[in-house]
Design a protein around this motif. Sequence first.
Motif: not given
Length: 256
Positions: A2, A78-79, A81-83
Amino acid sequence: MNLKKPKLTVVGAGPGDIDLITVKALKVLKTADVVLYDALVNQELLAFINPKAALIFVGKRRGCYKYQQEQINELIVARANSHGHVVRLKGGDPFIFGRGAEEMEYAANYGIEVAVVPGISSSLAVPASQNIPLTKRGSAESFWVITGTTKEHQISSDIKLAAKSNATVVILMGMSKLPQIVKLFQAEGKNDLPIAIIQDGTTSKEKTGIGTVDTIEQIVAEKELRNPAIIVLGEVVKHRQTILEIQAEYSTELIG
């Protein structure tokens, strides 16, 4: 990998009527990469979200939690950092018993940029939808907004203090504590104080019960009122009936 900057925006969806979400909130929804939304959010609002965004329901229905709060906090981080841009869509205003501040603090502690878009609180809008002002000259100079049930699942001690005042009292999440609320106001000699209970306010499912401290429990039973509902206690509740009477009289004059 990302490449988007992790960000959390906590957004208030308003009290239920989709027209009562703010323009700014709609703009933010179109920029979301992930949206975590609650049970009290009107499902029609999902159509305004960026069509490429991932939608995750994290709300509570009928006492069953889809996610515990700690899990929601972890999911936000978490989201993000990932999205990239996570929008936490919450009913009403996220800073009024919405735990939005907690979620922002948690995310900020992980270095995530945070922002908030205020929403129209059900504590204000739901009474207004029934022509009940929280303040009115000669009736109420102030108002309390109180949670009926604390995190320990007890009745809020602030309700006892509020019952002693002449202010309008608005209680959220208080239907399970209604008998106790009634007793607190009766103890202050406010048996005839007007009270309104509004279920699913500002939506097509809206139901109301109007009475006094002494009569409201019977009215709730007859109308089968339950959560989500707002409890409003105070002389301002009479304004609703006053408006109805004025309108009825005006209509009769026109017909005559």
